[in-house]
Design an enzyme around this catalytic site. Structure first.
Site, short mmCIF file in Angstrom:
data_model
loop_
_atom_site.label_atom_id
_atom_site.label_comp_id
_atom_site.label_asym_id
_atom_site.label_seq_id
_atom_site.Cartn_x
_atom_site.Cartn_y
_atom_site.Cartn_z
N HIS A 34 0.95 -1.04 0.17
CA HIS A 34 0.04 0.08 0.06
C HIS A 34 0.85 1.16 0.02
O HIS A 34 1.76 1.33 0.91
CB HIS A 34 -0.87 0.13 1.25
CG HIS A 34 -1.94 -1.14 0.98
ND1 HIS A 34 -2.16 -2.14 2.27
CD2 HIS A 34 -2.65 -1.55 0.06
CE1 HIS A 34 -3.13 -3.05 1.80
NE2 HIS A 34 -3.48 -2.62 0.51
N GLU B 34 1.56 3.91 3.03
CA GLU B 34 2.01 2.98 4.40
C GLU B 34 3.40 3.36 4.46
O GLU B 34 4.20 2.40 4.01
CB GLU B 34 1.45 1.74 4.22
CG GLU B 34 -0.02 1.52 4.34
CD GLU B 34 -0.55 0.35 4.73
OE1 GLU B 34 0.12 -0.64 4.76
OE2 GLU B 34 -1.80 0.16 4.48
N GLU C 294 1.65 -5.05 10.93
CA GLU C 294 0.89 -3.82 11.10
C GLU C 294 1.87 -3.19 12.08
O GLU C 294 2.00 -3.51 13.34
CB GLU C 294 -0.43 -3.74 11.60
CG GLU C 294 -1.42 -4.46 10.36
CD GLU C 294 -1.68 -3.78 8.99
OE1 GLU C 294 -1.35 -2.43 8.87
OE2 GLU C 294 -2.28 -4.25 8.31
O1 LIG Z 1 -6.04 -0.26 8.22
C1 LIG Z 1 -6.72 -0.71 7.56
O2 LIG Z 1 -7.71 -0.60 7.31
C2 LIG Z 1 -5.87 -1.72 6.41
C3 LIG Z 1 -4.61 -2.04 6.85
C4 LIG Z 1 -4.05 -2.85 5.77
O3 LIG Z 1 -3.51 -2.79 4.68
N1 LIG Z 1 -4.24 -4.17 6.17
C5 LIG Z 1 -4.03 -5.25 5.43
C6 LIG Z 1 -4.30 -6.57 5.91
C7 LIG Z 1 -4.01 -7.77 5.14
C8 LIG Z 1 -4.32 -9.12 5.95
O4 LIG Z 1 -5.50 -9.29 6.32
O5 LIG Z 1 -3.50 -10.00 5.90
C9 LIG Z 1 -4.95 -5.21 4.10
O6 LIG Z 1 -5.81 -4.72 4.46
O7 LIG Z 1 -4.44 -5.67 3.03
ZN LIG Z 2 -1.58 -2.22 4.29
#
Ligand SMILES: O=C(O)CCC(=O)N[C@@H](CCC(=O)O)C(=O)O
Ligand SMILES: [Zn+2]
EC number: 3.5.1.96
Length: 345
Positions: free
Chosen positions: A64, A67, A225
């Site tokens: 992303h 980030e 994260e």
């Molecule tokens: O903060 C948020 O809403 C999104 C943060 C983020 O990019 N999280 C990943 C998690 C991926 C996973 O579930 O392994 C995403 O949403 O892609």
């Molecule tokens: Zn992310």
């Protein structure tokens, strides 16, 4: 290109100067027994020369584009390697996922890259935008990296992110679904030593980058994260000292001195469901400043869509990654319940 990188030691700058692609791949050796290969924009591999290595480590950031803390963290490590300041003992592949989105300061340009792995890039409308093409290429680079060494290897992939909202647990990791494979207590304590003491066990296969590496290469793979998202240059990098130190020890083959598995040092959650958006009018009942891991009681209306209410089903469910602005069909939130250690080894 080679001279530019040798001089600047700044692979992020080279990547951002060529966000779509590099004119050519290139390789060279550093003076401290490290072989370097640049495979594409944002894709660089470091391999120790003349050392018997056993670990293949993928570190990815900027899947992303906005980030930024993981980008700064990875670039620090790459610059130290290119500056011959680290004695590398294991193979490492760094991936800067979405350079055009870094330029744009946005999560993505056309489509969320982290929903396009495990072949999703080529399904439905196919390879129709740069993110779909990049997802396919990133898969190919990971395949090349993991497949070029055989025998008893330890494969790892730490996909580094930051979250849109603040979180009750600042740093946390998503452990992709593993089917009948047990989850690793050692990996969890490695993450704890990195300052990541909260783990979410995913309940189903996904199309994320970490799931791709976990499922196809049996890598110890996680989406990690590292805190809340901030613009480039505005991150407090002191919050990532433990993470950087542990990754450095790992890459340099030093003793990790992990503590014994201890539930008291951890917060473990099981994903109980992923709410996918079904109607355009989907909205949450809570505000944008509600933190990740906030718990709601059974019966509470979490969201409304298409004239229906989405209610909490378990005694309590904690929410993470709520985002109403995703396309219909995609995940709007993960609902969590507390987990125990029964599926760990
Ligand atoms: O903060 C948020 O809403 C999104 C943060 C983020 O990019 N999280 C990943 C998690 C991926 C996973 O579930 O392994 C995403 O949403 O892609
Ligand atoms: Zn992310």
């Amino acid at each position: 290109m080679f001279h530019e990188l040798k001089q600047s030691k700044d692979f992020l700058a080279l990547t951002l100067a060529h966000p779509q692609c590099l004119p050519e791949a290139f390789e060279f050796d550093l003076n401290n027994q490290i072989h370097v290969e640049v495979w594409d924009t944002g894709v660089i591999m470091f391999e120790p020369i003349g050392v018997k290595h056993s670990k293949d480590i993928v570190l990815s950031c900027a899947v992303h584009g906005n980030e930024t803390a993981p980008i700064e963290l990875c670039n620090d490590l790459m610059t130290q390697l290119l500056g011959e300041q680290l004695e590398l003992k294991q193979r490492v592949l760094f991936l800067i996922g979405n350079p055009p989105a870094i330029h744009n300061g946005t999560r993505f340009i056309d489509e969320n890259l982290n929903r396009l792995f495990n072949g999703a890039h080529s399904r439905d409308k196919g390879l129709c935008n740069p993110e779909r093409i990049r997802a396919q290429k990133l898969e190919q680079y990971v395949d090349k990296f993991f497949s070029s060494e055989s025998g008893d290897r330890h494969r790892m992939h730490y996909d580094l992110h930051t979250a849109i909202r603040a979180s009750k647990h600042e740093k946390f990791a998503i452990y992709p679904y593993r089917g009948s494979r047990k989850y690793s207590k050692e990996q969890i304590m490695f993450l704890e030593s990195c300052g990541v003491n909260t783990i979410l066990f995913h309940h189903e296969p996904t199309t994320t980058f970490s799931y791709f590496s976990s499922e196809n290469y049996h890598a110890d793979a996680f989406t990690i994260e590292l805190g809340k998202v901030f613009p480039m240059g505005q991150n407090d990098m002191t919050r990532f000292i433990a993470m950087k130190e542990m990754l450095t020890l790992l890459m340099c083959g030093k003793a990790l001195q992990l503590p014994a598995f201890d539930l008291k040092r951890l917060n473990l959650y099981q994903v109980c469901r992923s709410l996918n958006k079904r109607y355009d009018d989907f909205e949450f009942t809570f505000t944008n400043d509600v933190e990740n891991f906030t718990a709601f009681p059974k019966g509470y209306t979490l969201a409304k869509e298409g004239g229906e209410e989405v209610k909490v089903e378990h005694e309590f469910e904690s929410i993470v990654f709520p985002n109403a602005k995703v396309p219909v069909g995609q995940r709007t939130v993960l609902c969590l319940k507390s987990a125990d250690e029964s599926h760990l080894e």
